[in-house]
Design an enzyme around this catalytic site. Structure first.
Site, PDB file in Angstrom:
ATOM      1  N   ASP A  81      53.277  48.856  23.658  1.00 47.81           N
ATOM      2  CA  ASP A  81      54.263  48.163  24.491  1.00 47.81           C
ATOM      3  C   ASP A  81      55.033  47.112  23.711  1.00 47.81           C
ATOM      4  O   ASP A  81      56.274  47.085  23.725  1.00 47.81           O
ATOM      5  CB  ASP A  81      53.578  47.509  25.698  1.00 47.81           C
ATOM      6  CG  ASP A  81      53.062  48.543  26.684  1.00 47.81           C
ATOM      7  OD1 ASP A  81      53.385  49.731  26.530  1.00 47.81           O
ATOM      8  OD2 ASP A  81      52.327  48.159  27.605  1.00 47.81           O
ATOM      9  N   ARG A 162      46.141  32.424  29.334  1.00 46.07           N
ATOM     10  CA  ARG A 162      47.600  32.576  29.350  1.00 46.07           C
ATOM     11  C   ARG A 162      48.356  31.261  29.117  1.00 46.07           C
ATOM     12  O   ARG A 162      49.311  31.227  28.359  1.00 46.07           O
ATOM     13  CB  ARG A 162      48.047  33.232  30.661  1.00 46.07           C
ATOM     14  CG  ARG A 162      47.548  34.662  30.834  1.00 46.07           C
ATOM     15  CD  ARG A 162      47.821  35.502  29.608  1.00 46.07           C
ATOM     16  NE  ARG A 162      47.396  36.892  29.765  1.00 46.07           N
ATOM     17  CZ  ARG A 162      46.613  37.533  28.917  1.00 46.07           C
ATOM     18  NH1 ARG A 162      46.131  36.884  27.863  1.00 46.07           N
ATOM     19  NH2 ARG A 162      46.295  38.792  29.103  1.00 46.07           N
ATOM     20  N   ASP A 191      49.675  37.920  35.252  1.00 47.21           N
ATOM     21  CA  ASP A 191      49.996  37.284  33.976  1.00 47.21           C
ATOM     22  C   ASP A 191      51.457  36.904  33.835  1.00 47.21           C
ATOM     23  O   ASP A 191      51.793  35.911  33.187  1.00 47.21           O
ATOM     24  CB  ASP A 191      49.576  38.193  32.822  1.00 47.21           C
ATOM     25  CG  ASP A 191      48.088  38.164  32.582  1.00 47.21           C
ATOM     26  OD1 ASP A 191      47.422  37.240  33.091  1.00 47.21           O
ATOM     27  OD2 ASP A 191      47.567  39.062  31.883  1.00 47.21           O
ATOM     28  N   SER A 243      42.022  49.342  31.184  1.00 47.18           N
ATOM     29  CA  SER A 243      42.881  48.233  30.784  1.00 47.18           C
ATOM     30  C   SER A 243      41.977  47.037  30.541  1.00 47.18           C
ATOM     31  O   SER A 243      41.243  46.618  31.440  1.00 47.18           O
ATOM     32  CB  SER A 243      43.893  47.918  31.899  1.00 47.18           C
ATOM     33  OG  SER A 243      44.625  46.752  31.580  1.00 47.18           O
TER      34      SER A 243
END
Length: 467
Positions: A81, A162, A191, A243
């Site tokens: 990605d 994050r 996120d 994931s």
């Protein structure tokens, strides 16, 4: 010298002062003031930077398909990605792309080959920062001290990581003169909110680009085709059916069979912990030293925050500690099912909570527990830099000033049992708690207390019976 190696930044290990028995210690780990900006970020132009800079310059003159930006700092992992996002940004915004990678303890394997991948994707620079000590000392420890747990189980591993990454991105953007930041978060997850609220809080002038909310790429096959079209080598790796997100605090698993809450996780999915059934048949005892609400030592040995957590992850994982399977409510409204491995964090949480039983009075503990729910909600929702969370953190720091001492834990086949707790600031008094009468507590005094405390109950009963 390896350009990535030259970017490694190691935070100095925090040292813990010896507790004073005459005056409560102050918290060892403090959050920096909101307005302060880290000056530790370093950028390094790769060996081929000149070639890419020329291309970027040409892009900047003509702009892109969606608009015009000068320079974008991209949160970069080196996966498919983010490798595709680099040329997509250049094509659609005519900008130079600076890739940024944060080391928050995800492991050496995920950090390998980033220079080569970023170079092949067309980035002009790669910036790598080691945030492990900052992550544990200034993000994990405040949450641990507060007792923040989201929806009864989740210890906020991804939620805490994050904002520390996003803050570093803002710092790097300032240093390299970028006018925008970008991330690879999908439009369905939490996120995207956590990254962007941090960007807004620390530099509202930065443009935020979220490709997954803008482009036509809908999945892995589309991304591979785009990469081939733009001569970007597709990262060669075995794609996991799950994931995952990994950092020093935890490892999360989502997707595949976990999408059905009725399915039991497969044992080969776990990576940080062994099955409790296969854990050692002999228990292990640990003494965790705590100063002002945060752990500082294991079995009498002082360790920096990141080193201490790393050690507890190793020990806890060996005993099958810290596996959590839960269905949670995402911020964007949907429910999701996730399985988390948090071995070291589970041990830390058990130790700190137990020591509070000695050092906090009833009313303070009750208020702390109530506020901890809101604290966890704010962190989960990405509101780390909100004044409310910062104010609540000041409260947590104040009331845990005397939460200093040690807790001994027994680890055995997935369980954590407290066997001993000690504190020089303990509110427990054996001479008062004893069943024997003493000068401070006379059992006969209880009669008057019960009469007064039970007066409302007695009056109500008298009314009902017409007395």
């Amino acid at each position: 010298m390896n350009p990535v190696a030259c970017l490694r930044l190691r935070a100095s290990a925090a040292t813990s002062p010896s507790p004073s028995h005459r005056q409560p210690p102050r918290s060892v780990y403090r959050l920096p003031p909101r307005a302060s900006a880290s000056t530790a970020a370093v950028s390094c132009v790769m060996a081929s930077g000149k070639e890419h800079a020329t291309t970027a310059s040409a892009d900047q003159k003509k702009g892109g398909l969606l608009g015009k930006l000068n320079k974008v700092v991209l949160a970069y992992s080196g996966g498919l990605d983010t490798s595709v996002i680099v040329p997509w940004l250049r094509e659609n915004y005519g900008c130079e792309v600076v890739c940024f990678t944060a080391d928050v303890g995800q492991g050496a394997i995920e950090m390998e080959g980033l220079e080569k991948k970023a170079k092949a994707s067309g980035a002009s620079q790669l910036v790598v920062k080691d945030l492990t000590e900052e992550f544990v000392g200034q993000y994990i420890y405040p949450c641990l001290r507060a007792g923040a747990v989201y929806e009864r189980k989740y210890l906020l591993g991804t939620s805490m990581a994050r904002p520390v990454i996003a803050k570093a991105m803002v710092d790097v953007a300032k240093e390299v003169g970028a006018d925008a930041v970008a991330h690879g978060c999908t439009g369905k997850g939490n996120d995207q909110v956590r990254f962007e609220l941090t960007f807004y809080a620390l530099n509202p002038e930065l443009k935020v680009v979220a490709p997954w909310r803008e482009w036509d790429i809908t999945g892995r096959e589309d991304a591979i085709e785009y990469a081939k079209k733009h001569n970007v080598p597709v990262p060669v790796s075995k794609k996991s059916i799950y994931s995952r997100d990994r950092n020093l605090w935890h490892l999360s698993h989502e997707g595949d069979i976990l999408e059905d809450p009725a399915n039991e996780p497969k044992e080969d999915m776990y990576m940080m912990s062994v099955s409790p059934e296969n854990a050692p048949s002999k228990p292990e005892y640990l003494e965790i030293g705590i100063v002002a609400g945060v752990p500082t030592s294991i079995n009498g040995k002082d360790l920096s925050p990141a080193s201490l957590l790393t050690k507890l992850n190793e020990i806890g994982g060996k005993h099958g500690i810290g596996r959590i399977d839960m269905v949670e409510n995402r911020l964007v409204g949907m429910k999701s099912r996730g399985v988390y491995e948090t071995p070291g964090g589970t041990i830390m949480s058990a130790a700190v909570r137990e020591l509070e039983a000695l050092t906090l009075d009833r009313e303070t503990m009750q208020w702390k527990d109530m506020l901890a729910l809101k604290y966890a909600e704010l962190v989960y929702a990405g509101r780390w830099f909100d004044p409310l969370r910062q104010s609540m953190d000041a409260f947590m720091e104040t009331i845990t000033a005397t939460t200093t001492g040690s807790v001994t834990l027994k680890l055995y086949k997935g369980s954590v049992t407290v066997t001993s707790r000690k504190s020089p600031y303990s509110l427990y008094r054996e001479d008062i708690s004893s069943f024997e009468n003493g000068e401070i507590y006379n059992q006969a005094d209880a009669e008057g207390f019960i009469r007064l405390y039970g007066l409302p109950t007695r009056v109500r009963a008298m009314l009902e019976k017409g007395i």
